[in-house]
Write an enzyme that holds these catalytic residues in place. Structure first.
Site, PDB file in Angstrom:
ATOM      1  N   GLU A 116       0.828  -1.146   0.107  1.00  0.00           N
ATOM      2  CA  GLU A 116       0.070  -0.039  -0.248  1.00  0.00           C
ATOM      3  C   GLU A 116       1.030   1.245   0.101  1.00  0.00           C
ATOM      4  O   GLU A 116       0.362   2.139  -0.650  1.00  0.00           O
ATOM      5  CB  GLU A 116      -0.910  -0.115   1.303  1.00  0.00           C
ATOM      6  CG  GLU A 116      -1.967  -0.997   1.312  1.00  0.00           C
ATOM      7  CD  GLU A 116      -3.033  -0.982   0.235  1.00  0.00           C
ATOM      8  OE1 GLU A 116      -2.965   0.215  -0.624  1.00  0.00           O
ATOM      9  OE2 GLU A 116      -3.858  -2.017  -0.090  1.00  0.00           O
ATOM     10  N   ASP A 259      -4.745  -9.791  -8.050  1.00  0.00           N
ATOM     11  CA  ASP A 259      -4.988  -8.741  -9.237  1.00  0.00           C
ATOM     12  C   ASP A 259      -3.862  -8.185 -10.011  1.00  0.00           C
ATOM     13  O   ASP A 259      -3.486  -8.165 -11.022  1.00  0.00           O
ATOM     14  CB  ASP A 259      -6.118  -7.947  -8.956  1.00  0.00           C
ATOM     15  CG  ASP A 259      -5.864  -7.378  -7.678  1.00  0.00           C
ATOM     16  OD1 ASP A 259      -4.917  -7.401  -6.763  1.00  0.00           O
ATOM     17  OD2 ASP A 259      -6.826  -6.283  -7.032  1.00  0.00           O
ATOM     18  N   GLU A 352     -18.342  -6.556  -2.588  1.00  0.00           N
ATOM     19  CA  GLU A 352     -17.250  -7.209  -2.620  1.00  0.00           C
ATOM     20  C   GLU A 352     -17.032  -8.727  -3.277  1.00  0.00           C
ATOM     21  O   GLU A 352     -16.189  -8.968  -3.924  1.00  0.00           O
ATOM     22  CB  GLU A 352     -16.677  -7.101  -1.194  1.00  0.00           C
ATOM     23  CG  GLU A 352     -16.366  -5.782  -0.650  1.00  0.00           C
ATOM     24  CD  GLU A 352     -15.146  -4.991  -1.269  1.00  0.00           C
ATOM     25  OE1 GLU A 352     -14.987  -4.776  -2.470  1.00  0.00           O
ATOM     26  OE2 GLU A 352     -14.154  -5.035  -0.447  1.00  0.00           O
ATOM     27  N   GLU A 373     -12.570  -0.064  -9.819  1.00  0.00           N
ATOM     28  CA  GLU A 373     -12.272  -0.900 -10.777  1.00  0.00           C
ATOM     29  C   GLU A 373     -13.180  -0.767 -11.771  1.00  0.00           C
ATOM     30  O   GLU A 373     -12.662  -0.882 -13.098  1.00  0.00           O
ATOM     31  CB  GLU A 373     -11.998  -2.439 -10.390  1.00  0.00           C
ATOM     32  CG  GLU A 373     -10.763  -2.608  -9.377  1.00  0.00           C
ATOM     33  CD  GLU A 373     -10.724  -2.011  -7.976  1.00  0.00           C
ATOM     34  OE1 GLU A 373      -9.716  -1.917  -7.513  1.00  0.00           O
ATOM     35  OE2 GLU A 373     -11.924  -1.800  -7.602  1.00  0.00           O
ATOM     36  N   THR A 477      -1.490   0.935 -10.062  1.00  0.00           N
ATOM     37  CA  THR A 477      -2.895   0.408  -9.548  1.00  0.00           C
ATOM     38  C   THR A 477      -3.447   1.137  -8.622  1.00  0.00           C
ATOM     39  O   THR A 477      -4.644   0.838  -8.136  1.00  0.00           O
ATOM     40  CB  THR A 477      -2.338  -1.009  -8.900  1.00  0.00           C
ATOM     41  OG1 THR A 477      -3.711  -1.784  -8.899  1.00  0.00           O
ATOM     42  CG2 THR A 477      -1.977  -0.854  -7.578  1.00  0.00           C
TER      43      THR A 477
END
Length: 783
Positions: A116, A259, A352, A373, A477
């Site tokens: 992160e 992902d 989710e 996304e 991302t």
């Protein structure tokens, strides 16, 4: 045949009318209205954060307070920097930079997620640094931009704090690191796949801008280790042990925990022109379609057998159509996105977890934390197809967020998509990604969509020429865009390429140039300099311009291709020769090791009959390689010298091990040093001084050791490993044997017979020569 007819009928009577209606509705005024609606959403959330939560990480939009979540980085502000620029607000961008530079610390005593922190903080700072040049008045204050600047320096410091996480047996990073102290010695080695494979964009960019290759190297090493660990059917699991390389969670899919690994393979290939990465992506793509994909859904399956383990759709998987669009597989991306749209229209938001068989959200996993996304894939698909169906879905998403998530000071997480109730959290990615992608979806003329018309040619202080803001931006991302052209402004690789180009221009054959341009110039004779310039100009026009756009954007409905670079091909052949030489060196090193062990056995043998190991081995080697007799003798001599060094060092180590630390702890001591000296001779001498003079004068019990110290409690840093990995040089042989001065003739007991006053006397005394005595508070010793 009948099925195809029915599909055609459904399309003509149901889908086509909706598309025509959407096409008619989404005219310029409607598109602009939704763009401004997203802009207002962003500023409502941004102002709410600054007014109620800053300098904490995130806004709590119901209670209108703040909280730290990912490391006390003022994270929502860092994540918002490039969004401000994309929306054209360079005044607030400049003010936000000052706040970030004042508040964000890279050395706080806080445990952070390596993943992160990289995508949000390092990525956010790098993107803001690169895009700041859109407004020259900002970077005029940063000498050396884009190769230096305060945001770049802060991102480098933050990446350096993450580097100890990569110091593992495999090169794959730990999941957590303490910014101040490093990796805790009891830190779990289990990391998710995305936490290993999501660094190449940020670390590669940092290497190219700073000229320091270490960041890109560790990111590539982690990717290589992950690719090597894939299963026989070409899939990866969800979690892996970064020390052993063993999988600890073997479910395979494209959602949470995996992902962005696939995303970074594709994007890293384009950004750094690395065909090997796109090759890996395509291999995974085939395996995913074969084992993970069921119709247009993606399940979770066993990574070794491909059997379904969990029939779940996760909202994080919605990045996949966008990535497929980027690599040219638009038809497939469209089908998958249409499948996902059913879930969106059913609830307004994707939960989710969505149970595919039961067609409903999974209990306790029905939240929607304003994830980006869906918006990301809609933006890519609309850019590629101009089909207004994607605008329609985006507009529905904007209306749903505004209707259900808005609070008096921000936008809240949807706690349950069925009931649309909310919870008190607004993650930073709402400002960094969701609003940005939705804004770009409805702003097709934004400069971030540029196809080269806004490009600038820049010559840097490193004497490198590059094209910046020419388009082809790669989003990390966390939706932080990276300018690929700017990477050639500062990097060592660009310097080498441009240096080679300069040499080529200087050495070009004039006759060839004349032949090339004789027709163009009507057989007019040109000077050498004119010919060289024309040749280079023509070469760049033909090979550079067209190929640049083809590589950046691809041909319509085709995948982006990579040309065979002759220079890289020659380099590959050269490296093959080097690897061959390395294999020979390894063989020689192995023989030397065997000879060393044999010499040791012979020296330790009790009688001459047992001391013939070396003679036997050397004789066998000469029979096997009769043409290398002289070289074998030379290797044997070197092995003998090395053996003597080893035995000597073993004797040194034995002596050092006998040097114990003291059993005495003193209050208010001022004895020589707070650290163990590295020099073994000095170590022995200081121990003798304490043993024969200092401790007896204090009536203290003493056991041989170097010194005494004040701190009895262990230090917090003793529990952490804070050493970054050292990039390995291919083909080098590191001598691991200890080298130190010969102190074996030194007798520490001699100090006992010296007068203590003489040791402490002024001038160039005995003690001063070894311990820098003038810097020691001797008065305390005499008390």
């Amino acid at each position: 045949m009948i099925l195809r007819i029915w599909i055609l009928v459904l399309y003509i009577f149901f889908i086509l009318p909706e598309q025509i209606e959407a096409q008619e509705y989404f005219q310029k005024d409607v598109i602009e209205r939704y763009r401004e609606k997203v802009r207002r959403m962003f500023y409502h959330a941004y102002d709410g954060y600054l007014n109620h939560a800053f300098p904490l990480d995130e806004l709590k939009p119901i209670s209108c307070t703040g909280q730290d979540t990912w490391g006390s980085f003022s994270l929502s502000l860092v994540d918002s920097l490039d969004t401000l620029l994309i929306m054209g607000n360079h005044t607030e961008f400049r003010r936000a930079i000052e706040l970030v530079l004042q508040k964000v610390r890279d050395d706080a005593n806080v445990n952070v997620s390596v993943f992160e922190t990289n995508i949000r903080v390092v990525g956010g700072l790098l993107s803001a640094h690169m895009l700041a040049g859109k407004y020259r008045e900002i970077v005029e204050e940063w000498p050396g931009w884009p190769c230096s600047g305060p945001l770049l320096e802060l991102s480098r410091k933050m990446a350096d704090r993450l580097m100890p996480a990569f110091n593992t047996e495999t090169g794959m990073p730990y999941g957590t690191v303490n910014l101040k102290y490093g990796v805790h010695k009891e830190e779990t080695p289990i990391t998710c796949t995305a936490g290993v494979g999501t660094f190449i964009i940020e670390f590669g960019t940092l290497s190219r801008l700073t000229g320091d290759e270490k960041y890109e190297r560790v990111a590539l090493k982690a990717l290589d280790a992950l690719y090597t660990a894939k299963s026989p059917i070409g899939l990866v699991g969800n979690h892996i042990n970064v020390q052993t390389g063993q999988w600890t969670a073997t479910d395979s899919g494209i959602g949470a925990g995996v992902d962005s690994y696939f995303e970074y393979l594709a994007k890293g290939a384009y950004l750094f022109r690395r065909p090997s990465l796109i090759k890996q992506f395509e291999e995974f793509h085939k395996s995913i379609n074969k084992y993970v994909r069921k119709d247009d859904w993606f399940m979770w399956v066993s990574m070794t057998k491909g059997t379904v383990s969990l029939p779940i759709f996760q909202s994080l998987e919605a990045f996949w159509p966008g990535t497929l669009t980027m690599v040219g597989n638009i038809r497939d991306a469209r089908r998958i996105m249409m499948q996902y749209s059913e879930v969106i229209r059913q609830y307004g938001f994707p939960p989710e977890f969505y149970n595919i068989h039961n067609s409903e959200p999974v209990d306790k996993r029905a939240a929607f934390p304003l994830r980006p996304e869906i918006a990301e894939s809609l933006m890519y698909l609309y850019r590629a197809t101009k089909d207004t169906i994607w605008l329609e879905l985006g507009a529905e998403m904007i209306d749903a967020i505004e209707s259900s998530a808005r609070t008096k000071c921000g936008y809240a997480t949807i706690n349950n998509v069925k009931e649309h109730n909310i919870e008190d959290r607004m993650e930073s990615f709402f400002l960094a990604e969701t609003t940005k992608y939705l804004y770009l979806l409805f702003d097709p003329q934004n400069w971030i969509h540029s196809r080269g018309e806004n490009a600038r040619i820049l010559k840097t202080e490193k004497n490198l020429t590059c094209a910046i803001y020419a388009g082809g931006y790669i989003f990390n991302t966390e939706a932080h865009p990276i300018d690929p052209g700017m990477l050639d402004c500062c990097s060592i690789q660009a310097e080498k390429e441009q240096s080679s180009l300069k040499k080529m221009r200087e050495n070009i054959d004039v006759i060839d140039a004349e032949m090339l341009f004789s027709t163009i110039n009507g057989n007019k004779k040109l000077k050498k300099e004119e010919l060289v310039d024309q040749f280079e100009s023509q070469r760049q026009t033909i090979e550079g311009g067209a190929k640049y756009y083809e590589n950046q954007y691809g041909k319509e409905n085709t995948e982006i291709g990579f040309e065979v670079d002759l220079k890289l091909k020659k380099e590959s052949e050269r490296r093959k020769l080097i690897r061959k030489e390395i294999s020979v060196d390894k063989a020689k090193s192995k023989i030397t090791e065997i000879l060393i062990r044999s010499h040791k056995k012979d020296m330790e043998a009790e009688n001459e009959n047992d001391a013939k190991n070396v003679d036997i081995i050397v004789g066998q080697l000469k029979k096997l390689y009769p043409n290398m007799t002289a070289e074998i003798d030379l290797m044997n001599e070197e092995a003998f010298e090395r053996t003597l060094d080893i035995l000597k060092n073993e004797e040194i180590r034995e002596i050092v091990e006998k040097r114990r630390t003291p059993m005495v702890f003193c209050e208010n001591c001022c004895y020589l040093s707070d650290d163990k000296p590295d020099n073994i001779e000095l170590h022995s001498m200081i121990s003798a001084i304490f043993e024969h003079h200092i401790f007896p004068s204090k009536n203290l019990k003493f056991e041989i050791g170097p010194f005494c110290w004040n701190e009895e409690a262990p230090k917090i840093e003793d529990s952490y490993k804070n050493v970054p990995p050292v990039p390995q040089k291919i083909g080098s042989f590191e001598d691991e044997f200890l080298e130190t001065e010969d102190f074996l003739d030194f007798d520490p007991s001699e100090i006992e017979h010296l007068g203590f006053r003489r040791l402490l006397s002024s001038g160039l005394s005995f003690l001063d020569q070894f311990t820098a005595g003038p810097h020691i508070a001797l008065r305390n010793i005499e008390k």
